[in-house]
Design a protein around this motif. Structure first.
Motif, PDB file in Angstrom:
ATOM      1  N   GLY A  44      -3.685 -13.532 -53.299  1.00  0.00           N
ATOM      2  CA  GLY A  44      -3.973 -14.922 -52.971  1.00  0.00           C
ATOM      3  C   GLY A  44      -3.745 -15.898 -54.115  1.00  0.00           C
ATOM      4  N   SER A  45      -3.247 -15.412 -55.261  1.00  0.00           N
ATOM      5  CA  SER A  45      -3.090 -16.307 -56.412  1.00  0.00           C
ATOM      6  C   SER A  45      -1.809 -17.138 -56.345  1.00  0.00           C
ATOM      7  CB  SER A  45      -3.137 -15.513 -57.725  1.00  0.00           C
ATOM      8  OG  SER A  45      -2.145 -14.518 -57.750  1.00  0.00           O
ATOM      9  N   GLY A  46      -0.919 -16.815 -55.397  1.00  0.00           N
ATOM     10  CA  GLY A  46       0.282 -17.630 -55.216  1.00  0.00           C
ATOM     11  C   GLY A  46       1.581 -16.950 -55.611  1.00  0.00           C
ATOM     12  N   LYS A  47       1.517 -15.646 -55.913  1.00  0.00           N
ATOM     13  CA  LYS A  47       2.705 -14.932 -56.387  1.00  0.00           C
ATOM     14  C   LYS A  47       3.835 -14.950 -55.354  1.00  0.00           C
ATOM     15  CE  LYS A  47       0.495 -11.011 -56.876  1.00  0.00           C
ATOM     16  NZ  LYS A  47      -0.788 -11.406 -56.258  1.00  0.00           N
ATOM     17  N   SER A  48       3.513 -14.600 -54.123  1.00  0.00           N
ATOM     18  CA  SER A  48       4.561 -14.553 -53.093  1.00  0.00           C
ATOM     19  C   SER A  48       5.117 -15.939 -52.818  1.00  0.00           C
ATOM     20  CB  SER A  48       4.021 -13.967 -51.795  1.00  0.00           C
ATOM     21  OG  SER A  48       3.631 -12.645 -52.003  1.00  0.00           O
ATOM     22  N   THR A  49       4.242 -16.933 -52.843  1.00  0.00           N
ATOM     23  CA  THR A  49       4.703 -18.302 -52.595  1.00  0.00           C
ATOM     24  C   THR A  49       5.691 -18.729 -53.689  1.00  0.00           C
ATOM     25  OG1 THR A  49       2.591 -18.793 -51.528  1.00  0.00           O
ATOM     26  CG2 THR A  49       3.937 -20.675 -52.188  1.00  0.00           C
ATOM     27  N   LEU A  50       5.400 -18.370 -54.940  1.00  0.00           N
ATOM     28  CA  LEU A  50       6.309 -18.709 -56.037  1.00  0.00           C
ATOM     29  C   LEU A  50       7.651 -18.001 -55.856  1.00  0.00           C
ATOM     30  CD1 LEU A  50       6.547 -20.312 -58.665  1.00  0.00           C
ATOM     31  CD2 LEU A  50       5.716 -18.312 -59.895  1.00  0.00           C
ATOM     32  N   LEU A  51       7.585 -16.730 -55.471  1.00  0.00           N
ATOM     33  CA  LEU A  51       8.806 -15.960 -55.241  1.00  0.00           C
ATOM     34  C   LEU A  51       9.638 -16.598 -54.125  1.00  0.00           C
ATOM     35  CD1 LEU A  51       9.098 -13.320 -56.847  1.00  0.00           C
ATOM     36  CD2 LEU A  51       8.761 -12.083 -54.724  1.00  0.00           C
TER      37      LEU A  51
END
Ligand code: ADP
Length: 343
Positions: A44-51
Motif C-alpha cells: 500500500g505504500s505506492g510501489k505498484s502505482t509508481l511502476l
C-alpha cells in the motif's frame, strides 16, 4: 567504475485514486544507467502505482517523469506506454498461455529475424531447449525466466519487475534472484525491482530506494541505507529495530542501556535512538537489572527477549549462549549498530 548516469528521473510524482488519499504523494526517484534499483516498501505504500506511472499505465496528476531530455509525463505531456520502450515483468508473469515460450519472447519483436533474436534471448536464459514448450509445461522458475527474456528481447530502455519472485518457494527464490541479477547485468539493463521483502531488496540492489506513504524516504547503496537509516520508519523497513524515544542532554541521548552520542542535535531536542538487536550484548549478572523472558533459536544466532521495569526489548546473540529464560543479565550497547535520528 559503474556508469552512474541518470537515465530516468521522477520528480514530485503525485497520483490519487481517491480525493482523500495520495497513492503517490510527491515521489522523487532517479534510475542510473545499467544499475539495478530495488524499490522496498510495505503493502500500500505506492510501489505498484509508481511502476505503472513509469510504464505509462497511470498518468500523474502532478510532477514529472523524464527519460534523459525526453518528457514522458508532466502537466502537459503523456507519452503512451508503447512509445516508452519499457519492459515489464509482472508478478504472475502474464505469459500468453496459448503461445510457446519462443512465441512469447518474439511477441514484441519485429523484422524477419525476430524468431532468431527471440531464440538467442531464450538461449541466454538457458531455456533454448524449451522454446517449443507452452507456459503450462514450464515450472514457475522457467516461466519467470521466459517473462524476463520477453521483457529484455526488444532491448528496452528500462525494465520494471513487480515482485518477480513472490510466486516461488523460498529455495528457488534465492537461486532465481541470483540468475535474474546476472541476466540484467549481462544485458546492461537499467532495472527497477519492486519488493516488500527487505532481504530480497538488499540482495538484488545496486541502489536501494525505500518507499512509505507515497514518498521515497531514502535512497542509497544497500549497506549505507542499512547502517544509516534516516528515520525510524526507514530502519523498520529493513529489519527488526528497537526504537527508544529520548531528549538530548549535553550531546547525549539516554537509553535503558546507557547514554549514546547525539552529536549534531541540540540540547532538549526529541530524538529516536535506533538500536538493532545485534547491538545489544547480554551477560549473566546476578545483580543485573534485566531479566530474560524468552530465548529463541533462529539457526545462526539466538534471540533473547528481556525486560526491566522500563520496557521489553530483543537482543540478537551469537549461538551458542548459556543465557536462558529467567536469567538475570546486564546489557551493553555496541554503538556500531546504533543511530540517533530526529523523533
Ligand atoms: P503497493 O504496490 O506498495 O502495495 P499500490 O501502489 O498498489 O501500493 O497502492 C497504493 C495505494 O493506492 C493503496 O492505498 C491502494 O489501496 C491504492 N490503490 C492502488 N490502486 C488503486 C486503484 N486502482 N483504485 C483505487 N485505489 C488504488
Amino acid at each position: 567504475m559503474a556508469d552512474t548516469r541518470t537515465v530516468l528521473s521522477i520528480r514530485g510524482a503525485e497520483r490519487r485514486y481517491r480525493a482523500d488519499h495520495a497513492a503517490l504523494a510527491g515521489a522523487d526517484l532517479d534510475l542510473q544507467a545499467g544499475r539495478i534499483t530495488a524499490l522496498l516498501g510495505p503493502s500500500g505504500s505506492g510501489k505498484s502505482t509508481l511502476l505503472r506511472a513509469i510504464a505509462g499505465l497511470e498518468r500523474l496528476e502532478a510532477g514529472s517523469i523524464r527519460l534523459g531530455d525526453t518528457v514522458w509525463n508532466d502537466a502537459t505531456t503523456h507519452i503512451p506506454p508503447e512509445a516508452r520502450r519499457v519492459g515489464m515483468v509482472f508478478q504472475d508473469y502474464a505469459l500468453f498461455p496459448h503461445m510457446t515460450a519462443l512465441a512469447n519472447v518474439a511477441f514484441g519483436l519485429t523484422g524477419p529475424d525476430k524468431n532468431a533474436r527471440a531464440l538467442a534471448q531464450l538461449d541466454a536464459a538457458e531455456l533454448g531447449h524449451r522454446a517449443k514448450a507452452y507456459p503450462h509445461e514450464l515450472s514457475g522458475g522457467e516461466q519467470q525466466r521466459v517473462a524476463l527474456a520477453r521483457a529484455l528481447a526488444p532491448e528496452p530502455t528500462v525494465v520494471l519487475l513487480d515482485e518477480p519472485f513472490s510466486g516461488l518457494d523460498r529455495r528457488l527464490r534465492g537461486e532465481l534472484r541470483e540468475r535474474t541479477v546476472d541476466t540484467l547485468r549481462a544485458a546492461g539493463t537499467t532495472a527497477l525491482i519492486v519488493t516488500h521483502d527487505a532481504e530480497e531488496a538488499m540482495a538484488v540492489a545496486d541502489e536501494l530506494a525505500l518507499m512509505d506513504g507515497g514518498l521515497i524516504i531514502q535512497t542509497g547503496a544497500p549497506d549505507d541505507v542499512w547502517m544509516s537509516p534516516v528515520s525510524a520508519t526507514a530502519a523498520k523497513l529493513l529489519g527488526d529495530v528497537e526504537i527508544i524515544e529520548a531528549r538530548v542532554t549535553a550531546g547525549q541521548a539516554e537509553t535503558p542501556f546507557g547514554p549514546v552520542d547525539a552529536n549534531g542535535f541540540d540540547d532538549g531536542q526529541p530524538v529516536s535512538v535506533l538500536i538493532r538487536p545485534r547491538a545489544l550484548s547480554l551477560s549473566l549478572d546476578a545483580d543485573g537489572v534485566f531479566t530474560v523472558t524468552r530465548r529463541r533459536s533462529t539457526g545462526p544466532h539466538l534471540t533473547h527477549r528481556f525486560h526491566s521495569g522500563a520496557g521489553e526489548w530483543t537482543a540478537q546473540t551469537p549461538s551458542p549462549s548459556p543465557i536462558t529464560e529467567g536469567d538475570r543479565v546486564s546489557v551493553t550497547l555496541d554503538p556500531t549498530y546504533v543511530r540517533v535520528v530526529p523523533a
